[in-house]
Design a protein around this motif. Sequence first.
Motif, short mmCIF file in Angstrom:
data_model
loop_
_atom_site.label_atom_id
_atom_site.label_comp_id
_atom_site.label_asym_id
_atom_site.label_seq_id
_atom_site.Cartn_x
_atom_site.Cartn_y
_atom_site.Cartn_z
N TRP A 10 -40.42 54.98 17.78
CA TRP A 10 -39.49 53.95 17.32
C TRP A 10 -39.03 53.04 18.47
CZ3 TRP A 10 -35.06 54.78 20.06
CH2 TRP A 10 -34.83 56.08 20.52
N PHE A 11 -38.94 53.60 19.68
CA PHE A 11 -38.51 52.80 20.84
C PHE A 11 -39.54 51.71 21.15
CE2 PHE A 11 -38.83 52.01 25.43
CZ PHE A 11 -37.56 51.51 25.68
N PHE A 18 -46.90 47.74 21.26
CA PHE A 18 -47.75 48.58 20.42
C PHE A 18 -49.01 49.05 21.14
CE2 PHE A 18 -45.36 45.73 17.64
CZ PHE A 18 -44.75 46.64 16.81
N LYS A 19 -49.25 48.50 22.31
CA LYS A 19 -50.47 48.85 23.05
C LYS A 19 -50.50 50.32 23.43
CE LYS A 19 -53.15 47.49 27.12
NZ LYS A 19 -53.19 46.63 28.33
N ASN A 25 -52.54 57.19 20.45
CA ASN A 25 -52.91 57.73 19.13
C ASN A 25 -54.41 57.73 18.92
OD1 ASN A 25 -50.35 58.33 18.28
ND2 ASN A 25 -50.01 56.40 17.23
N PHE A 26 -55.07 56.67 19.38
CA PHE A 26 -56.53 56.56 19.23
C PHE A 26 -57.23 57.68 19.99
CE2 PHE A 26 -60.64 54.92 20.77
CZ PHE A 26 -61.27 54.70 19.55
N THR A 141 -45.66 47.47 10.09
CA THR A 141 -45.02 48.20 11.19
C THR A 141 -44.89 47.31 12.41
OG1 THR A 141 -46.05 50.24 10.36
CG2 THR A 141 -45.15 50.30 12.60
N VAL A 142 -45.92 46.54 12.67
CA VAL A 142 -45.92 45.63 13.82
C VAL A 142 -44.92 44.50 13.62
CG1 VAL A 142 -47.34 44.01 15.14
CG2 VAL A 142 -48.33 46.17 14.38
#
Length: 352
Positions: A10-11, A18-19, A25-26, A141-142
């Motif tokens: 969330w931060f 988002f990078k 995650n990827f 989300t973005v």
Amino acid sequence: MLATLFDISWFYYGIEDFKIISLINFIIKIISFLCILFFIKNTDDLWLYFLIQSISILISNISLWLFLKKYIRWIRPSIKKSLKHFKPALKYFIGKISISLYTNLNKTLLGILVSSIAVGLYSSSLQLITIFVTLIGTMDTVLMPHMTKLFSNNNYKKMIQTMEKTIDLQFFMSVPLMFGILAINRQMIPWFFGSDFMLLNKTVPIFSPLVIIMPLGISIVRQYLIPRNRIREFNISVIISAIISVLLNILLLPVLGIYGSIISTLIAECVVTLIRLVDLKKHTDFQFNVRNIIFYFLCSLIMYFIVLFFTKHMPSEIFTTILQGILGIFVYFILTAIFKVNVVIKLKNKEW
């Protein structure tokens, strides 16, 4: 539960970075996927599958802490200051509980009133649909922190204009996805899920409209309700849907079995999206691009029949599904370009 304790994604959403989240995650998902391929051999490895899944989430969340140093200054938190956030957070909690109620209680009631096999079929059908819903919802989300920033700067007009464009883009993707699921479903289910899940050939098509309905409702929440702090309206929509879902399940499950649960889910999702849409239209001058949406449906319908015609006699294997996907994307892209509603081309030409 331990992974959730360390979740600070969330931060990064808040600062629109988002990078880092995407990269971590990827990498973690690729590693966990490979672990599943190499170590999961049979049903006895179920515990290992759960372990891989839970540890991958934990590692992913802990990894985000390594990059915090350049963003924040560490201080000792005050309990009193922390507690002032409790009441606002509780408003979100009510909505989250309601969502959990009408998404998870369906499975519980289905297991009690029908069978555990029905739960597996229902969950697998919904999970397949959720993959595509999540794919489309990533854009929301973005955009959520960006929309919040626009609202805080009193730039309401820009906020609505952005919503109109993003929801149009959403329809551009979700409508062909729905028809694509209908086109590939029959040949994909046997090789992807196995012969024990052949009933999914009937249940997945019924669930397919959710690919359009759910992302629309999510978009309104993430791009309008939450950025404008309209948490009360968000809670009302999910509480009403939760009540409808539970009542319909109790009424329909004994009569229709698994189809009763599917119908309940469809109606509940339609209601929650409709409530949010009415609120959006009532308080803003938001407009759908009706012309574009009509052409998205027309092009998707033509794509569906073309894919079905050329691949209906092909065997059930991964190559067939890949070919159907490529053919569908190609046909849809060409048709939308002909009718001049192709968002990708408009973006490239800076017309959108």
